[in-house]
Structure formats: C-alpha cells, structure tokens
Design an enzyme around this catalytic site. Structure first.
Site, PDB file in Angstrom:
ATOM      1  N   ASP A  49      36.716 -12.997 -22.422  1.00  0.00           N
ATOM      2  CA  ASP A  49      37.674 -12.027 -21.900  1.00  0.00           C
ATOM      3  C   ASP A  49      37.087 -10.617 -21.904  1.00  0.00           C
ATOM      4  OD1 ASP A  49      40.018 -10.375 -21.482  1.00  0.00           O
ATOM      5  OD2 ASP A  49      41.193 -12.152 -21.977  1.00  0.00           O
ATOM      6  N   THR A  85      44.382 -10.199 -17.536  1.00  0.00           N
ATOM      7  CA  THR A  85      43.934 -11.486 -18.083  1.00  0.00           C
ATOM      8  C   THR A  85      44.630 -12.705 -17.471  1.00  0.00           C
ATOM      9  OG1 THR A  85      43.374 -10.435 -20.155  1.00  0.00           O
ATOM     10  CG2 THR A  85      43.770 -12.813 -20.232  1.00  0.00           C
ATOM     11  N   LYS A 124      57.743 -19.050 -22.541  1.00  0.00           N
ATOM     12  CA  LYS A 124      57.368 -18.790 -21.143  1.00  0.00           C
ATOM     13  C   LYS A 124      55.975 -19.367 -20.864  1.00  0.00           C
ATOM     14  CE  LYS A 124      61.068 -16.364 -21.021  1.00  0.00           C
ATOM     15  NZ  LYS A 124      61.785 -15.299 -20.404  1.00  0.00           N
ATOM     16  N   TYR A 170      47.397 -21.753 -28.109  1.00  0.00           N
ATOM     17  CA  TYR A 170      46.556 -20.563 -28.259  1.00  0.00           C
ATOM     18  C   TYR A 170      46.701 -19.939 -29.647  1.00  0.00           C
ATOM     19  CZ  TYR A 170      44.188 -16.233 -27.542  1.00  0.00           C
ATOM     20  OH  TYR A 170      43.297 -15.206 -27.677  1.00  0.00           O
ATOM     21  N   ASP A 206      37.148  -8.459 -25.327  1.00  0.00           N
ATOM     22  CA  ASP A 206      38.257  -7.699 -24.742  1.00  0.00           C
ATOM     23  C   ASP A 206      38.944  -6.861 -25.819  1.00  0.00           C
ATOM     24  OD1 ASP A 206      40.183  -7.272 -22.423  1.00  0.00           O
ATOM     25  OD2 ASP A 206      41.551  -8.040 -23.952  1.00  0.00           O
ATOM     26  N   HIS A 356      41.892  -2.122 -18.434  1.00  0.00           N
ATOM     27  CA  HIS A 356      41.542  -2.732 -17.140  1.00  0.00           C
ATOM     28  C   HIS A 356      42.834  -3.014 -16.411  1.00  0.00           C
ATOM     29  CE1 HIS A 356      42.780  -6.511 -19.049  1.00  0.00           C
ATOM     30  NE2 HIS A 356      42.194  -6.013 -20.132  1.00  0.00           N
TER      31      HIS A 356
END
Ligand code: AMP
Ligand code: ZN
Ligand code: ZN
Length: 418
Positions: A49, A85, A124, A170, A206, A356
């Site tokens: 990332d 992302t 979600k 995750y 990231d 970003h």
C-alpha cells in the site's frame, strides 16, 4: 493510582481490540481444483500500500531492484481516481474503474440505499452487495480453480456468493513470519486443494508515508523492511519448486501536503440541503433536493480558490468519475477537488504530512508501482506507464482463465510482458 488505572485501561482496550480480530484462517469447504486447473501455473499478487512508483530507487530497496531485473518493470502504474486504497485495490482485481465497480472511495454515501460504506466498518466490508464486477478470485473459483487471500479489499465478502477458498479477516497484528509460512503451506497442499491465485497485502509503507511524509527517514525504513520481507517471501516460496509468478503492485503513491493552510468546508454549502461525504482532496455533495444543486454550484464556482468545482455531469472525462460512468449512483451531484498540495480538512487536529487521492494525471506522485517476475514473464524488460485496470487481463491470461464480461482494461500489456 490514577495513572496506574489509565495504563490498565489502555492495556485492556488494546487487548480487547486485538481479541476482536479473528486471526483464524477461513476455509470454504469441499472445494477442489479441477484436473485441468491443476496443470496451471501459480500467481502471487502482492500489494504494498502506498508504495510510490519511485520508492524502490529512491530508497534503494535492493531485493526488489534485483527481482524486477529478472522480470518486468513498468515506468509506473496509473491508479484510478480517486487515488485511494479501496477503489484502487478493487480496480486491480476487477479491471474496472471505481465508478464501474461501485467502490468509489474508502467511505462513500449511496443515495439509493440511503446508507454509507466505510472501510472501517466490518459489516460493510464483509457485505458482498457493495462490490460490483467479478474479482479475479471469483473468476478463478467459478472455473474450479482455488484461490487464497492473505488480505485484499473485497476478499472478505461473498461477491456473487463466492469467497476465496482460503482467506483471513483483515488485521495488522499477524507476524510476517506467520503470513509467509501460511503462503508456503498453501503451496505445499496436495494438488487438488492448492490455490493457484494468492493475494498478499502489506499496509506499513502507506502508514509511514501518511504519518511522516514520503521523504522521511521512517518511510525509507518502512520501504527497506518491506524489501526484506519480499526476499523472505520469495526465498520461502522457492523451496516449493513450483512455477510461481509474482506480481508486485501498489495502489497509489504519496505526496507531502500543505498541513498549515488547509481548506475548510466552504460556507456556501448548506448541510441541511446536502449530504457531505469525503474530505481530503475530494468532497462530494449529495443533494437532498435536486433543485438546490444549481445555485450552490454557481456560488461555489464564484468563490472557489485552491480547489475546482464540478457538477457530476461536467467532471473531466479522463477521471472516469462523472455522470456517464456512475453505474451505481454513488458519485455526488457536486464535487470539490482540491489543488495539490492542498487538502480539505474539517477537524481541529492538524492533518498528517503525507496523503494521496489526487488525480494521477496531474500529480505524478500519485503513480503506483508494477514489477513482475517468474517463469511466464520476459526478463529485463521495462514497459511504459499503464493503467492499473490492465492487471486483470494479465492475471487472467497467466492462469488461463476466460471471461466475456466487459472490463476497462484493454489487454495491451500482455504482448509486452509475457
Ligand atoms: P487509505 O490510505 O486511507 O486509502 O487507507 C489505507 C488503509 O486501508 C490501510 O491503512 C489499512 O489499514 C486499510 N485496509 C486495507 N485493506 C483493508 C481491509 N481488507 N479491511 C479493512 N481495512 C483495510
Ligand atoms: Zn492505499
Ligand atoms: Zn493511504
């Protein structure tokens, strides 16, 4: 006593946060590779990332530099707008622009569902109804080829009812050694149960880029640590003796932003009339009553400095983020795009120095990385910049997967790199 209690509360809350993460491997039962698929090669798709297109050279990531020498490197890879992302990871695995696959940002509002998506909400993230297109692992499983994910945006949700055969929820707490060993264990499974497509995701570069900025020593260190992990992963995979192709990509780059003079929410926006979503470099306004659009747009247009104002219907075409492309109706009626290095910022806390999200056609620092090596790739080849929607047809070709649905990738990379 008071400070002891505070420390205890912190330790307990951290323990609870860790305990909430499910670190067990989730396995879909009774799946097998068909005999035909067992003959196919293997692909490990790695995403680092926020690994900006120039980081490997800038920070002398010696292992990655050596690996790309044995294969293919792109000048850079262009991420889709907004260069965030979730939209970009999902573009890479679907070959579709964000407005075409529906994951238009990390957080967004869906006026039809009257509901917001958030990358921070498990309910979600794991709800397949948010995700359009056919991700590569779904394509593989539909053709009786097994897939595995050590994280990827979308891989925790049943999409078209299908999850990868092996996947994890995750989390950022799992040690790298364990993650690498799991990949090796997958590749050592009996042929019928061995995944041919493996996704692997690393967030650390990231994180450092946001917290310290792209030019900071901490970011350099994060790049070099990731580089060491790449050596460990490739060495470990080599012990299996299998024909494994590696594709190393990132989702976007990183820019040092103006943290001193941020942009507030313009006064012309009446939050009684508009749902405001986003922040940073893209603010989206969803009109509660469409009649409010024209006057607010005009007023914003007159006032705007350091940002651009668009109606959805006149967004620049190259962004693929306007009315024509809005398949899921999730793009705002009015959009405010800050000029780099400016950001919209609505809280009193100073923003982090790196970020970003900007248009990659205007801000080169948003460009991402693409390197690939392994038996299927040409050696010592450098190709010009291309869009990340081209990765999908490349991996489908490598794995001999067929598809007839329309995607945005044109397949022009294949001849150059294979
Ligand atoms: P951003 O830099 O704001 O676009 O978001 C990057 C963040 O996305 C990373 O720091 C990760 O914490 C988070 N992330 C990446 N993949 C997932 C995932 N599958 N589920 C939840 N969060 C994720
Ligand atoms: Zn990212
Ligand atoms: Zn980020």
């Amino acid at each position: 006593m008071k400070s002891f209690l505070i420390v205890l509360a912190c330790v307990l809350s951290q323990t609870l946060a860790v305990a909430q993460v499910d670190t067990t491997q989730r396995v879909a039962p009774n799946r097998k590779n068909s005999p035909e698929q067992q003959q196919k090669p293997y692909v490990i798709l790695i995403s680092a990332d926020g690994f900006r297109y120039d980081y490997a050279d800038k920070y002398q990531a010696k292992n990655l530099l050596a690996l790309r020498e044995q294969g293919v490197q792109a000048e850079s890879m262009v991420p889709a707008f907004p260069t965030k992302t979730f939209p970009n990871h999902y573009s890479i695995v679907t070959g579709l622009y964000p407005a075409h696959h529906g994951l238009v940002n990390n957080y967004f509002y869906d006026p039809q569902r009257k509901e917001s998506y958030s990358m921070r909400e498990r309910s979600k993230v794991e709800d397949g109804r948010w995700y359009g297109g056919t991700p590569l692992w779904v394509l593989a499983e539909q053709q009786q080829m097994l897939s595995a994910s050590f994280f990827w945006v979308g891989s925790e949700a049943p999409i078209q009812g299908i999850l990868p055969t092996y996947h994890y929820q995750y989390s950022e707490v799992m040690p790298m050694e364990k993650r690498i060993q799991t990949v090796v264990d997958w590749l050592n499974l009996p042929e019928e149960r061995r995944p041919h497509l493996i996704t692997f995701y690393l967030p650390e570069v990231d994180h450092a880029g946001h917290r310290y900025g792209p030019d900071a020593p901490e970011t350099k260190q994060a790049v070099q640590e990731l580089d060491t992990h790449m050596k460990q992963l490739t060495d470990a995979v080599a012990t299996t003796g299998l024909p494994v192709n590696f594709i190393f990509v990132s989702d976007h780059g990183m820019l040092h932003i103006d943290t001193e003079n941020t942009l507030p929410l313009p006064a012309a926006i009446d939050t009684a009339k508009f749902m405001v979503s986003g922040g940073g470099m893209v603010v989206e306004l969803h009109a509660k009553n469409k009649k409010a659009i024209r006057s607010t747009y005009r007023q914003l247009k007159e006032e705007a400095t350091k940002y651009q104002v668009y109606r959805k219907k006149n967004m620049p075409r190259h962004l693929r983020y306007g009315k024509k492309d809005d398949r899921y109706g999730r793009i705002g009626d009015i959009l405010l795009l800050s000029d780099a290095p400016k950001v919209f910022h609505f809280s009193s806390r100073k923003p982090s120095p790196g970020t970003h999200g900007y248009d990659a056609c205007q801000v080169k620092e948003m460009h991402a990385t693409f390197y690939a090596w392994g038996p299927a790739f040409r050696k010592g080849v450098k190709v010009p910049t291309f869009e990340n929607v081209e990765v999908y047809p490349l991996i489908a070709k490598l794995l001999g997967l067929t598809f007839d649905h329309k995607i945005d990738g044109k397949g022009k990379l294949l001849k150059e790199v294979l």
